[in-house]
Motif scaffolding. Structure first.
Motif, mmCIF file in Angstrom:
data_model
loop_
_atom_site.group_PDB
_atom_site.id
_atom_site.type_symbol
_atom_site.label_atom_id
_atom_site.label_comp_id
_atom_site.label_asym_id
_atom_site.label_seq_id
_atom_site.Cartn_x
_atom_site.Cartn_y
_atom_site.Cartn_z
ATOM 1 N N GLY A 122 0.792 -1.223 0.000
ATOM 2 C CA GLY A 122 0.000 0.000 0.000
ATOM 3 C C GLY A 122 0.825 1.274 0.000
ATOM 4 N N LEU A 123 0.336 2.270 -0.723
ATOM 5 C CA LEU A 123 0.925 3.614 -0.672
ATOM 6 C C LEU A 123 0.499 4.313 0.612
ATOM 7 N N LEU A 124 -0.759 4.123 0.960
ATOM 8 C CA LEU A 124 -1.307 4.646 2.210
ATOM 9 C C LEU A 124 -2.575 3.865 2.521
ATOM 10 N N LEU A 125 -3.081 4.046 3.738
ATOM 11 C CA LEU A 125 -4.249 3.293 4.187
ATOM 12 C C LEU A 125 -5.414 4.245 4.434
ATOM 13 N N ILE A 126 -6.550 3.942 3.803
ATOM 14 C CA ILE A 126 -7.800 4.633 4.096
ATOM 15 C C ILE A 126 -8.658 3.674 4.923
ATOM 16 N N PHE A 127 -9.072 4.123 6.102
ATOM 17 C CA PHE A 127 -9.903 3.292 6.960
ATOM 18 C C PHE A 127 -11.241 3.996 7.155
ATOM 19 N N VAL A 128 -12.330 3.292 6.828
ATOM 20 C CA VAL A 128 -13.675 3.882 6.853
ATOM 21 C C VAL A 128 -14.471 3.284 8.010
ATOM 22 N N VAL A 129 -15.135 4.144 8.780
ATOM 23 C CA VAL A 129 -16.004 3.679 9.859
ATOM 24 C C VAL A 129 -17.390 4.310 9.705
ATOM 25 N N ASP A 130 -18.386 3.591 10.167
ATOM 26 C CA ASP A 130 -19.764 4.096 10.199
ATOM 27 C C ASP A 130 -19.930 4.888 11.491
ATOM 28 N N SER A 131 -20.055 6.198 11.380
ATOM 29 C CA SER A 131 -20.113 7.061 12.564
ATOM 30 C C SER A 131 -21.364 6.830 13.405
ATOM 31 N N ALA A 132 -22.408 6.277 12.793
ATOM 32 C CA ALA A 132 -23.665 6.074 13.512
ATOM 33 C C ALA A 132 -23.789 4.675 14.107
ATOM 34 N N ASP A 133 -22.871 3.791 13.770
ATOM 35 C CA ASP A 133 -22.932 2.409 14.285
ATOM 36 C C ASP A 133 -22.053 2.318 15.536
ATOM 37 N N HIS A 134 -22.577 2.821 16.644
ATOM 38 C CA HIS A 134 -21.785 2.930 17.876
ATOM 39 C C HIS A 134 -21.305 1.577 18.393
ATOM 40 N N ASN A 135 -22.142 0.573 18.271
ATOM 41 C CA ASN A 135 -21.808 -0.745 18.840
ATOM 42 C C ASN A 135 -20.605 -1.397 18.178
ATOM 43 N N ARG A 136 -20.333 -1.029 16.927
ATOM 44 C CA ARG A 136 -19.233 -1.682 16.208
ATOM 45 C C ARG A 136 -17.951 -0.856 16.207
ATOM 46 N N LEU A 137 -17.982 0.313 16.803
ATOM 47 C CA LEU A 137 -16.766 1.129 16.840
ATOM 48 C C LEU A 137 -15.623 0.449 17.597
ATOM 49 N N PRO A 138 -15.891 -0.250 18.739
ATOM 50 C CA PRO A 138 -14.789 -0.970 19.400
ATOM 51 C C PRO A 138 -14.178 -2.049 18.502
ATOM 52 N N GLU A 139 -15.009 -2.709 17.712
ATOM 53 C CA GLU A 139 -14.493 -3.726 16.787
ATOM 54 C C GLU A 139 -13.657 -3.077 15.690
ATOM 55 N N ALA A 140 -14.125 -1.940 15.178
ATOM 56 C CA ALA A 140 -13.361 -1.212 14.170
ATOM 57 C C ALA A 140 -12.020 -0.755 14.742
ATOM 58 N N LYS A 141 -12.037 -0.292 15.979
ATOM 59 C CA LYS A 141 -10.803 0.142 16.645
ATOM 60 C C LYS A 141 -9.814 -1.012 16.753
ATOM 61 N N LYS A 142 -10.297 -2.178 17.120
ATOM 62 C CA LYS A 142 -9.409 -3.338 17.279
ATOM 63 C C LYS A 142 -8.669 -3.640 15.977
ATOM 64 N N TYR A 143 -9.405 -3.681 14.873
ATOM 65 C CA TYR A 143 -8.766 -4.014 13.593
ATOM 66 C C TYR A 143 -7.866 -2.882 13.113
ATOM 67 N N LEU A 144 -8.263 -1.644 13.348
ATOM 68 C CA LEU A 144 -7.428 -0.517 12.938
ATOM 69 C C LEU A 144 -6.092 -0.544 13.668
ATOM 70 N N HIS A 145 -6.117 -0.818 14.951
ATOM 71 C CA HIS A 145 -4.871 -0.854 15.726
ATOM 72 C C HIS A 145 -3.994 -2.045 15.335
ATOM 73 N N GLN A 146 -4.610 -3.151 14.964
ATOM 74 C CA GLN A 146 -3.819 -4.280 14.464
ATOM 75 C C GLN A 146 -3.072 -3.891 13.193
ATOM 76 N N LEU A 147 -3.731 -3.130 12.344
ATOM 77 C CA LEU A 147 -3.116 -2.700 11.082
ATOM 78 C C LEU A 147 -1.995 -1.692 11.332
ATOM 79 N N THR A 148 -2.240 -0.744 12.201
ATOM 80 C CA THR A 148 -1.222 0.279 12.460
ATOM 81 C C THR A 148 -0.010 -0.294 13.192
ATOM 82 N N GLU A 149 -0.228 -1.320 14.024
ATOM 83 C CA GLU A 149 0.907 -1.968 14.695
ATOM 84 C C GLU A 149 1.726 -2.795 13.707
#
Length: 259
Positions: free
Chosen positions: A159-186
């Motif tokens: 990848g040249l860069l990473l675009i990560f998209v989250v649904d701002s209104a789907d509050h229940n899945r934000l922790p799951e999105a955070k988990k995968y985003l941090h795995q990618l950044t690590e």
């Protein structure tokens, strides 16, 4: 009288012989009938056994076909599975995020400069080329449903860069999105990151400052280029919002700066 008696005696003997002969004939017929019946029974049993053998072969064949059927279905379903290598010419801009976040709608809208909704979730890859004034950007979106997430990390090096998209209104899945985003950044501590806090037009949507906190973006590394945009795609066919145009210009700039 004696002659008469002799005649009567002979007549009785003849009658007895006739009766005896008739009895033999009846017994012979019964025996023959029994033999014929026995032969018929044997033929019927042979036919039944042959029928059972044929049915057994057909059943075995059906079982064999049924046994092989899942393999066929399994092989046909591999068309939606992620192949080992995606089609690519150069390094691409990766677009990741949970299923339903709006990745495909954002990509199509950026490509057309007009809002283009997409309702079908991406199964596998979605490659999109977007022209800019100076060059052409190649985007690679990978499906966000659970079977595809395990393969996200293997494409970070491409990848040249990473675009990560989250649904701002789907509050229940934000922790799951955070988990995968941090795995990618690590996994890749220097890859530039652009986060789209999407669906800002929905009443339940978190503000981008809340998204920043919910995703723990302050923890993804100080040496990384990080940008957060609040985006939305409203009326189908309308011009993209100014924030999306700004994000497009920034992505083109970041991609051009990557050696």
């Amino acid at each position: 009288v004696e002659m008469e008696n002799m005649k009567k005696g002979k007549a009785k003997e003849v009658a007895k012989e006739k009766i005896k002969g008739k009895g033999k004939e009846e017994r012979r017929k019964v025996v023959e009938k029994g033999k014929e019946k026995g032969k018929e029974d044997c033929r019927r049993k042979d036919k039944e056994q042959e029928k059972k053998k044929v049915q057994g072969k057909e059943t075995a064949s059906e079982k064999k076909q049924f046994k092989g059927k899942p393999e066929i279905e399994k092989s046909s379903s591999t068309s939606t599975a992620i192949p080992l290598e995606p089609p690519e010419k150069n390094k691409q801009i990766l677009v990741l995020g949970l299923d339903g976040a709006g990745k495909t709608s954002i990509l199509h809208s950026l490509a057309l400069n007009r809002v283009q909704h997409s309702k079908e979730p991406t199964q596998g890859f979605n490659a999109v080329c977007i022209d800019t004034e100076d060059n052409q950007m190649e985007f690679l979106e990978i499906g966000g449903s659970e079977p595809f997430r395990s393969s996200w990390e293997m494409y970070l090096s491409k990848g040249l860069l990473l675009i990560f998209v989250v649904d701002s209104a789907d509050h229940n899945r934000l922790p799951e999105a955070k988990k995968y985003l941090h795995q990618l950044t690590e996994a890749n501590p220097i890859l530039p990151l652009v986060v789209f806090a999407h669906k800002q037009d929905l009443e339940a949507a978190y503000h981008i400052t809340d998204i920043h906190e919910a995703l723990g973006l302050s923890e993804v590394g100080n040496d990384r280029k990080l940008f957060l945009f609040g985006t939305q795609v409203t009326t189908n066919g309308s011009e993209i919002p100014s924030t999306m145009q700004d994000a497009k210009d920034l992505i083109a700039h970041l991609a051009a700066d990557v050696p």
